[in-house]
Scaffold this motif. Structure first.
Motif, PDB file in Angstrom:
ATOM      1  N   VAL A 197       0.855  -1.185   0.000  1.00 22.03           N
ATOM      2  CA  VAL A 197       0.000   0.000   0.000  1.00 22.03           C
ATOM      3  C   VAL A 197       0.887   1.229   0.000  1.00 22.03           C
ATOM      4  O   VAL A 197       1.848   1.307   0.769  1.00 22.03           O
ATOM      5  CB  VAL A 197      -0.939   0.018   1.226  1.00 22.03           C
ATOM      6  N   ARG A 198       0.560   2.181  -0.858  1.00 19.53           N
ATOM      7  CA  ARG A 198       1.305   3.437  -0.896  1.00 19.53           C
ATOM      8  C   ARG A 198       0.483   4.533  -0.240  1.00 19.53           C
ATOM      9  O   ARG A 198      -0.693   4.701  -0.543  1.00 19.53           O
ATOM     10  CB  ARG A 198       1.618   3.827  -2.335  1.00 19.53           C
ATOM     11  N   LEU A 199       1.099   5.282   0.648  1.00 16.03           N
ATOM     12  CA  LEU A 199       0.503   6.439   1.312  1.00 16.03           C
ATOM     13  C   LEU A 199       1.261   7.672   0.845  1.00 16.03           C
ATOM     14  O   LEU A 199       2.455   7.808   1.100  1.00 16.03           O
ATOM     15  CB  LEU A 199       0.624   6.303   2.829  1.00 16.03           C
ATOM     16  N   ILE A 200       0.559   8.594   0.162  1.00 14.12           N
ATOM     17  CA  ILE A 200       1.229   9.734  -0.455  1.00 14.12           C
ATOM     18  C   ILE A 200       0.523  11.023  -0.051  1.00 14.12           C
ATOM     19  O   ILE A 200      -0.714  11.109  -0.117  1.00 14.12           O
ATOM     20  CB  ILE A 200       1.234   9.592  -1.994  1.00 14.12           C
ATOM     21  N   PRO A 201       1.268  12.041   0.384  1.00 11.05           N
ATOM     22  CA  PRO A 201       0.659  13.347   0.695  1.00 11.05           C
ATOM     23  C   PRO A 201      -0.040  13.912  -0.536  1.00 11.05           C
ATOM     24  O   PRO A 201       0.597  14.145  -1.567  1.00 11.05           O
ATOM     25  CB  PRO A 201       1.848  14.212   1.117  1.00 11.05           C
TER      26      PRO A 201
END
Length: 417
Positions: free
Chosen positions: A51-55
């Motif tokens: 899973v990618r968490l990106i601002p």
């Protein structure tokens, strides 16, 4: 032949996942994409447990900047700036995280805490976690039936919830900040979890006869909609945790659902080639958005047609709906029209979601990539804004009881769409 308008949605960027030649197999799908309620982050499952968490604000600025300098080509966003990447955010800036969830990720949901919303479990004085005002959580539903809860700002694992016996297909947090989480699973159940009570399970909601694909809270958190491998749409009372009723109208499995921002409308997507917009208060159909022309017979719609609608999402402006289908198109609809306002091409699309401010639509695909489009822009009328303000606090039955002219009553109950 399907008649489409000439307007084409503006493609503004994509996130691609590097693929090895031997990696052309299942497990790479981006089954879900989600935006944080406060607009600070977005997340998507890019396949193979990751899973990618990106601002989001930083990402959106990059998209806008790139569009301004080279409008002819879309932005291909960097995949290198994760925890171990080259770019180190300044102090106080949101950090990008890459999370290995340990199994294939099917469901994602952001949840934020409001301290005054207490746990339903009043008999427990001690809790492992004390959630503050600035707490932002990410829940991930896994192939092995587990649910993992992560701290968005640090990327650390907080909780591991175990009770489902099959794939956790979808997750949704109550919008009221209570950190009440509902999980939908292939084990034919929904489970209600109280994260302010250290993730204890509150209730098992039974009623589906087959896999449960999706669930969604109404904006006031009082009603839950759930859909699955069946033609019925289930509505649950989340104060009493009981079934209210089933909505009948689809001819095939119902796979996606979402309430309008004012809670007056409910959109459901089905393999029967349609998105239905309901007045769920009165269990009536207000609008049918067909993806095949002429409309198919119930027998054909109930079978293996090539217009399965995979996902539906309500825009925060309350006036637009997006849908993704197996005909390799994403459609932007207006609730005032029965034809799409804009279309765009997307191969093997699986899911879609609007950004918190409603200006961008993100869609995930079978190869784990993510695509972004600029949503059709139009200024909402003062009438519509007033209608949304009214419908946030009163039901259809309450509107009908008002001593107001019939045209105004019809407008407030969305009968004019």
């Amino acid at each position: 032949v399907i008649q489409f308008p000439t307007c084409k949605a503006k493609f503004i960027g994509e996130l691609l996942v590097p693929v090895a030649p031997f990696d052309q197999k299942s497990g790479r799908e981006a089954w879900t994409v989600a935006f944080a309620p406060n607009g600070s982050y977005f997340a998507w499952s890019q396949g193979h447990r990751i899973v990618r968490l990106i601002p989001w604000t930083k990402c959106l600025k990059n998209l806008v900047r790139d569009q301004g300098t080279n409008a002819s080509s879309p932005r291909h966003l960097s995949r290198q700036n994760s925890d171990g990447g080259q770019v180190i955010p300044a102090a106080g800036e949101p950090r990008e995280h890459t999370i290995d969830c340990g199994d294939i990720v099917w469901g994602l949901a952001f949840g934020s805490s409001v301290p005054e919303k207490q746990s339903r479990c009043v008999n427990i004085e001690w809790h492992r976690f004390k959630f503050g005002q600035d707490q932002l959580l990410l829940a991930t539903g896994l192939n092995n039936g587990r649910i993992k809860i992560w701290d968005v700002y640090t990327g650390k694992l907080l909780l591991n919830l175990m009770d489902h016996t099959d794939v956790v297909r979808d997750l949704t947090f109550a919008p009221d900040g209570s950190l009440m989480l509902v999980s939908a699973s292939r084990d034919k159940t929904l489970r209600v979890w109280d994260l302010k009570d250290d993730g204890n399970m509150v209730k098992v909601l039974r009623g589906h006869q087959n896999w449960v694909y999706c669930s969604a809270f109404s904006p006031d958190s009082s009603i839950l909609c759930s859909v699955g491998a069946g033609k019925a749409v289930f509505l649950w009372n989340m104060d009493k945790l009981t079934l209210i009723q089933k909505l009948e109208g689809h001819h095939n499995d119902v796979v996606s659902c979402e309430f309008s921002p004012d809670g007056a409308l409910l959109a459901t997507a089905s393999y029967d080639t349609r998105v239905i917009v309901w007045d769920h208060h009165k269990a009536t159909i207000l609008l049918e958005l067909g993806h095949l022309f002429p409309p198919p017979s119930p027998i054909f719609a109930g079978g293996a047609n090539d217009r399965w609608v995979r996902s539906v999402s309500f825009c925060p402006d309350g006036r637009h709906i997006a849908s993704i289908t197996d005909d390799r198109l994403v459609r932007f609809w207006s609730i005032e029209e029965r034809a799409p306002q804009a279309i765009a091409s997307v191969s093997n699309g699986l899911c879609c979601a609007f950004s918190a401010e409603g200006s961008v639509l993100a869609a995930g695909t079978r190869d784990g990539s993510l695509h972004f489009w600029e949503c059709p822009r139009s200024v909402a009328s003062l009438q519509h804004m007033c209608r949304m303000a009214v419908r946030r606090v009163i039901t259809t039955q309450q509107v009908e009881a008002l001593a107001i002219p019939t045209p105004l009553r019809d407008y407030l109950t969305y009968k004019v769409i």
